[in-house]
Enzyme design. Sequence first.
Site, mmCIF file in Angstrom:
data_model
loop_
_atom_site.group_PDB
_atom_site.id
_atom_site.type_symbol
_atom_site.label_atom_id
_atom_site.label_comp_id
_atom_site.label_asym_id
_atom_site.label_seq_id
_atom_site.Cartn_x
_atom_site.Cartn_y
_atom_site.Cartn_z
ATOM 1 N N GLY A 1 0.724 -1.792 -0.028
ATOM 2 C CA GLY A 1 -0.088 0.673 0.311
ATOM 3 C C GLY A 1 0.784 1.391 0.050
ATOM 4 O O GLY A 1 0.579 2.105 0.341
ATOM 5 N N GLY B 1 3.043 -3.514 -4.188
ATOM 6 C CA GLY B 1 3.328 -3.918 -5.722
ATOM 7 C C GLY B 1 3.209 -2.570 -6.700
ATOM 8 O O GLY B 1 4.226 -2.137 -7.267
ATOM 9 N N ARG B 2 2.343 -1.509 -5.909
ATOM 10 C CA ARG B 2 2.347 0.176 -7.456
ATOM 11 C C ARG B 2 3.913 0.599 -7.094
ATOM 12 O O ARG B 2 4.477 1.126 -8.072
ATOM 13 C CB ARG B 2 1.806 0.606 -6.519
ATOM 14 C CG ARG B 2 1.271 1.643 -6.803
ATOM 15 C CD ARG B 2 0.865 2.817 -5.857
ATOM 16 N NE ARG B 2 -0.943 2.366 -5.261
ATOM 17 C CZ ARG B 2 -1.868 2.621 -6.127
ATOM 18 N NH1 ARG B 2 -2.219 3.115 -7.123
ATOM 19 N NH2 ARG B 2 -3.067 1.651 -5.202
ATOM 20 N N TYR C 1 -11.254 5.005 -9.446
ATOM 21 C CA TYR C 1 -11.467 5.743 -7.420
ATOM 22 C C TYR C 1 -10.605 7.426 -8.277
ATOM 23 O O TYR C 1 -10.140 7.915 -7.261
ATOM 24 C CB TYR C 1 -9.920 5.002 -8.009
ATOM 25 C CG TYR C 1 -9.300 4.123 -8.005
ATOM 26 C CD1 TYR C 1 -10.550 2.759 -6.876
ATOM 27 C CD2 TYR C 1 -8.220 3.236 -8.394
ATOM 28 C CE1 TYR C 1 -10.263 1.900 -7.358
ATOM 29 C CE2 TYR C 1 -8.306 2.331 -8.432
ATOM 30 C CZ TYR C 1 -9.075 1.507 -7.506
ATOM 31 O OH TYR C 1 -8.426 -0.372 -8.142
ATOM 32 N N CYS D 1 -17.069 3.734 -25.660
ATOM 33 C CA CYS D 1 -18.752 4.335 -25.529
ATOM 34 C C CYS D 1 -19.444 4.632 -24.194
ATOM 35 O O CYS D 1 -20.260 4.536 -23.817
ATOM 36 C CB CYS D 1 -19.733 3.992 -26.308
ATOM 37 S SG CYS D 1 -18.547 2.811 -27.477
ATOM 38 N N TYR E 1 -1.627 -0.870 -11.424
ATOM 39 C CA TYR E 1 -3.154 -1.374 -12.408
ATOM 40 C C TYR E 1 -2.632 -1.117 -13.339
ATOM 41 O O TYR E 1 -4.216 -0.080 -13.382
ATOM 42 C CB TYR E 1 -3.554 -0.887 -10.767
ATOM 43 C CG TYR E 1 -3.180 -1.390 -9.634
ATOM 44 C CD1 TYR E 1 -3.225 -2.634 -9.345
ATOM 45 C CD2 TYR E 1 -2.113 -1.207 -8.361
ATOM 46 C CE1 TYR E 1 -3.258 -3.418 -8.263
ATOM 47 C CE2 TYR E 1 -1.517 -1.306 -7.548
ATOM 48 C CZ TYR E 1 -2.166 -2.605 -7.122
ATOM 49 O OH TYR E 1 -1.794 -3.199 -6.273
HETATM 50 C C1 LIG Z 1 -2.788 -5.479 -3.810
HETATM 51 C C2 LIG Z 1 -2.197 -5.946 -1.973
HETATM 52 C C3 LIG Z 1 -1.117 -5.023 -1.827
HETATM 53 C C4 LIG Z 1 -0.861 -4.100 -3.102
HETATM 54 O O1 LIG Z 1 -0.674 -2.985 -2.476
HETATM 55 P P1 LIG Z 1 0.146 -1.906 -3.243
HETATM 56 O O2 LIG Z 1 -0.861 -0.815 -2.870
HETATM 57 O O3 LIG Z 1 0.326 -1.874 -4.765
HETATM 58 O O4 LIG Z 1 1.516 -1.673 -3.031
HETATM 59 C C5 LIG Z 1 -0.183 -6.677 -1.048
HETATM 60 N N1 LIG Z 1 -0.781 -7.092 -0.128
HETATM 61 C C6 LIG Z 1 -2.007 -7.040 -0.658
HETATM 62 C C7 LIG Z 1 -2.706 -8.571 0.491
HETATM 63 C C8 LIG Z 1 -2.731 -6.280 -1.376
HETATM 64 O O5 LIG Z 1 -3.824 -7.138 -1.333
#
Ligand SMILES: *Cc1c(COP(=O)(O)O)cnc(C)c1O
Length: 444
Positions: A259, A303-304, A344, A371, A401
């Site tokens: 996150g 992730g992001r 979002y 569309c 994403y």
């Molecule tokens: C989506 C998710 C992540 C990664 O979130 P980011 O915002 O992309 O860093 C990590 N752990 C879990 C369990 C997730 O669902």
Amino acid sequence: MTTVHEPAVTTRADDLSVWPASTARQDRGDLAVGGVPLTEIADRFGTPVYVLDEGEVRARCRTYRDAFPEAEVLYAAKAFLCRAMAHWVEEEGLGLDVCSAGELELAVTTGFPPERIVLHGNAKSPHDLETALRLGVGRIVIDSPSEIARLAAAVGTGGHQRVMVRVVPGISAGGHEKIRTGTDDQKFGLTLTDGYAQHAIARILDQPQLELTGLHCHLGSQITSVKPYLAAVRRMVGLTARLRDAHGVVLPELDLGGGHGIAYRPGEEALDLTTLARKVRAELVESCAAAGLPVPRLLIEPGRAIAGPAGLALYHVLAVKRTADRTFVAVDGGMSDNPRPALYGVRYAPRLIGRHSTAEPAPVTVVGRHCEAGDILASDVRLPGDVHPGDLLAVPVAGAYHLSMASGYNLVGRPPVVAVDRGHARLLVRRESLDDIRSRDVGL
Ligand SMILES: *Cc1c(COP(=O)(O)O)cnc(C)c1O
């Protein structure tokens, strides 16, 4: 993530602070990323196209390893996954966090060590669990009470599977309501406040074939402050201490999820990794000392923050429409390759590429070709006033994403992914063709 800030004299339109570090200005308003001019990529691969800077992905993996040397860093595959990405992440020493049999199988069949993979999911299908056990996934994160018996039965008596349990710590954090997962009233995890988590954990501990290695929490996405993570550490350590008191178990691991927030536009805040690492470590040491617990091994799941800033999307302008109130600049992609503004309200900073315009910047709304009136890529952004069909636009911070959330809407076909590195461009994922779409259409 650290972002490079341009000198204050540069105009906002020329600010490259959210672009990959390799980004270099070229003649005639072009930019090169990973040593490859973007106009060249558009010519060679067509548009829309996603461009991914391999060096930037690797550098971001290393930044995490350096900031959290004692932790296990798992890349959250749902942000973006293809075989090359799995290789890069593996080579940089990270683990992988997956949430479906598909993500899991793609990674393992390309050589990712299954023991370094964690499987998540609030509703894992029988196929997800069967695949995880068959491939020997390192840990499965239990997310609901019904999963405990199902998993124990699937593992079988005499079998063994390491598990964690997803706890809802009751903390509100994250960039948007739809991506907040740390609060009680959402679908993920087992709540701490009403005792569901404790109850489920007692049942897990009763299953000899399930080895509970630790607690897991994931507060949400696009979090730019360290504070919620520190609150999560305190609550999770508190629960770990209560479990020791009630059951005599000392859990050796703690997974704080991902996150970590990034900037999508110049000037936006990002989570500072060094500060996060330092403060989380200090909080963990202090809370554990106060509770008389050994410090657990930390797991984190960005992730992001790994994939997002390493990617960009390139589009050609197809139409420019001036109304009394607004100028609409329509491109050859849209909500099928980037649903995030519609989902979002995320805001992006597109940039004109490959033409040096002397026209004054003017406010425009960049829209897609789909569309729906809500198919907006970027509202109220400034582009040169002479923007016209045939122009090339680049949208930075498109590595996470985007393709992973892309759809088949209007049968336009999902864009290809091109990797750039040290002056070379190579196709990682090809464009989805009508033949691909037709081959799935098997009935008449
Ligand atoms: C989506 C998710 C992540 C990664 O979130 P980011 O915002 O992309 O860093 C990590 N752990 C879990 C369990 C997730 O669902």
